[in-house]
Structures are given as C-alpha cells and as structure tokens.
Write an enzyme that holds these catalytic residues in place. Sequence first.
Site, PDB file in Angstrom:
ATOM      1  N   GLU A 108       8.612  21.252  -9.743  1.00 33.36           N
ATOM      2  CA  GLU A 108       8.157  19.855  -9.830  1.00 33.36           C
ATOM      3  C   GLU A 108       9.239  18.964 -10.427  1.00 33.36           C
ATOM      4  O   GLU A 108       9.308  17.777 -10.121  1.00 33.36           O
ATOM      5  CB  GLU A 108       6.884  19.764 -10.692  1.00 33.36           C
ATOM      6  CG  GLU A 108       6.228  18.387 -10.704  1.00 33.36           C
ATOM      7  CD  GLU A 108       6.852  17.415 -11.688  1.00 33.36           C
ATOM      8  OE1 GLU A 108       6.865  16.203 -11.381  1.00 33.36           O
ATOM      9  OE2 GLU A 108       7.332  17.850 -12.761  1.00 33.36           O
ATOM     10  N   GLU A 109      10.094  19.545 -11.272  1.00 31.81           N
ATOM     11  CA  GLU A 109      11.038  18.752 -12.053  1.00 31.81           C
ATOM     12  C   GLU A 109      12.326  18.390 -11.318  1.00 31.81           C
ATOM     13  O   GLU A 109      13.137  17.634 -11.841  1.00 31.81           O
ATOM     14  CB  GLU A 109      11.429  19.518 -13.328  1.00 31.81           C
ATOM     15  CG  GLU A 109      10.273  19.793 -14.278  1.00 31.81           C
ATOM     16  CD  GLU A 109       9.850  18.565 -15.075  1.00 31.81           C
ATOM     17  OE1 GLU A 109      10.450  17.492 -14.860  1.00 31.81           O
ATOM     18  OE2 GLU A 109       8.914  18.684 -15.887  1.00 31.81           O
ATOM     19  N   ASP A 120       7.443  25.231 -13.274  1.00 30.95           N
ATOM     20  CA  ASP A 120       8.850  25.258 -13.673  1.00 30.95           C
ATOM     21  C   ASP A 120       9.080  24.675 -15.064  1.00 30.95           C
ATOM     22  O   ASP A 120       8.302  23.873 -15.571  1.00 30.95           O
ATOM     23  CB  ASP A 120       9.717  24.526 -12.651  1.00 30.95           C
ATOM     24  CG  ASP A 120       9.244  23.105 -12.372  1.00 30.95           C
ATOM     25  OD1 ASP A 120       8.023  22.858 -12.420  1.00 30.95           O
ATOM     26  OD2 ASP A 120      10.093  22.234 -12.083  1.00 30.95           O
TER      27      ASP A 120
END
Length: 393
Positions: A141-142, A83
């Site tokens: 992931e963010e 991402d």
Amino acid sequence: MTVKLISEYSVTESLKKQVIEWRRHFHRYPELSFQEHRTAQFVEDTLRSFGSFIITRPTPTSVVARLIGKEQGKVVAIRADMDALPIEEENTFVFASVHKGVMHACGHDGHTAILLGVASVLSQLGNEFKGEIRLIFQHAEELLPGGAQELVKEGVMEGVDYVIGTHLNSGLPLGEIGVLAGPMMASPDTFNISIKGKGGPAAPHEAVDAIVVGAQIVTNLQTIVSRTTNPIDKLVVSVTQFHGGTTHNVIPDKVELNGTVRSFEAALREKVPAQIDRIVKGLTEAYGAEYTFTYEKGYHPVINSEEITRLIEETAIEEYGKERVKTLSPKMGGEDFSAYLQETEGAFFNIGARNEEQGIVYPHHHPKFTVDEDSLEVGVKMFLRITEKLLGR
C-alpha cells in the site's frame, strides 16, 4: 438468516489475545512493499488452519481467501494491507522490529491481524449462508504503483458488490470510530523538475544561476493554488525537496526539485501538470536556463459511498453508541484502497488507536508509532457486523 448466522458468533477473550499475538508477530517481522513474502506465507498458513476458505495467491506477496455460501447472494470484500515502512524503530517493545531500518509505523500489522481475526470467526460459518465473503490481504500500500491496483488487474474484484476497509488512527482516541461520506483522502501525485543552468564562481555575472531559477519556480508554483484555483476547491501543490550545489563559492549548473500535488477532483487534477509546466517553462526561458519536467500520477482519491458510509455509521452507533462515532474531515494523504472503489461501491473508515495515558500519541510514520491493542477487537467486531448487513442487502 444471514445476519443471524454471523451474529451467533462472538469475539471471545481467547480470540482477542490471539489477534494481539498476530499483530505482535507482524510487528516483530516487518517487510517492505512488494517484499512481504514471510508475512503472506504466515497469513496463508493461518488461513489454511481455519479450513473453509478457498485460498489463492494473486501475486507472490498477497493472499485472497474466499468463503462461499451455499446460496448465491451479495459478494462482500474486506481489505487489509500488510506492508511496513523503511523507518528505524525507536520503540523498546519486546516485539519491536528485528529488521534494521524497517518497521510497522502505520498500523498495517494491526490491519492484518484484525482481518485474520475476522477470518477465524467467519470460518465457523462453513457454507451456511447466502453470498460470498472475500478477504483481501494486500501487499504494497505504501509504494507506487501500489498493491491494490495490481490485485484489481489480477481480478480479485470480479463479481464484488461491496468493498470495505479500515485504518487504525493514532490521532483518534481509543473507542472512537471515524466515518466520512464522499471525498475522504486525496490523490497523491508527484513531480520532478530538473533545472540546467550554467555553473561558475560565486561572482554570478558569467553564470546562469540554477538555484535562483529554482527559487523563483518554488515561489511561483504557489500561485497555482492561490491565484488560479477556485478557493472552494481543495488542492495542495508543495515542493518538498530542493537539491543543488556542493560548496559555498561555486554556483551549481543544476538543481533538482521534487514535490507533490494533492486533490480530490479529477478535472482539477488533470489541469495541474500543464500549469506547473507553463510556469517552469516561462521562468527558465526568462533566465536562459533549460529544464525537464516529469509528473507521475499516484492513487485515485478515496471517495466513499454515501450509502455504505451511513451503514457503517449506523453499525458503529449500534455497537458503541452515538457519542463514540465521529465525522472525520477530508485528508490530503493518499490511500490505494481507492483502486477498489473504482471497481465497486464501498467505504473506508477509521478506528481510534490513541491512548495518551499510555503514551500512545505518535503520528503515523513516526519511529515511535504504535497503537493501543484494544483497538484490534473493535476492528474485528466492526468488520463482522458490517459484513452481515451487506450480505443481507
């Protein structure tokens, strides 16, 4: 036999160029967390072109590729995140982001390209090895709750003996590899405090000044670290947002505080919410205000396996020399790779991607962030060498 099989295949010049092309493609077409539809489809299509892999889509924006040997053995998982971030890119590359307000400002484009490079080499093994290699192309992931935890719930870690991951690091010079056994990255929790006072004119005696109450809370929250926590323990409590008021001559009736708590120790992490609540409650009661308090736990801390970290360190020394392997310091940033480490043994390491001569010096999440693309080859080689060692355990 397993080690020799993987070692027979090298990272060719044509593959290096291909990995760079993949990275530039992902950089040009970034997608935010939970929106990585085009990225995931590109990854799936590329993997299918290799053959050999069993490919699944555990979620709409993630891809898992399994390479299963003809004999049972260890199962090794390798993870890459895909991402991008909601940042307007300021680079002027020909492959700069075409999506306004979205860019790969953390290196995930490189991580995905690296793992495709690994897949390209591994596909040549067919099933002529012992064990299984599982490639996890992870979304989100963010952004909490994070893609890793979602994939764990979907069962991608079932049967996995070891998991490894890496991060390109713009603070580490190109050619260096960073390792750290034990606590490496913290748990990034967040909190919100809403203070309800009584608004009024700037002459304050008839008001309950929510700004004053909020300021006292900010100051007193600092005592959680400085006065109630063992100095040996690592803890951060930071107020990062303070919102209140609309004009110079009116005392607002409400302010909002937001912040973060970072720690490595589970017991310490559990204590902090009650400490925050106690301070806020005492101060608001003292001033005649009211409050609401919410606390959201983020990712688990990244705690690397001592044994697997040493294996990664030994591999890096063998490949690049002892002088290029650095021991990192723990960081208070978070990483949802920790969700995989809750399931099995593994480790996370860094690959240097900084090049001051080329102006590649900007930190992660900066509008001019980029990486030296020579670091991609390092990532491919390291994953291949580490994997062959883990399969042979």
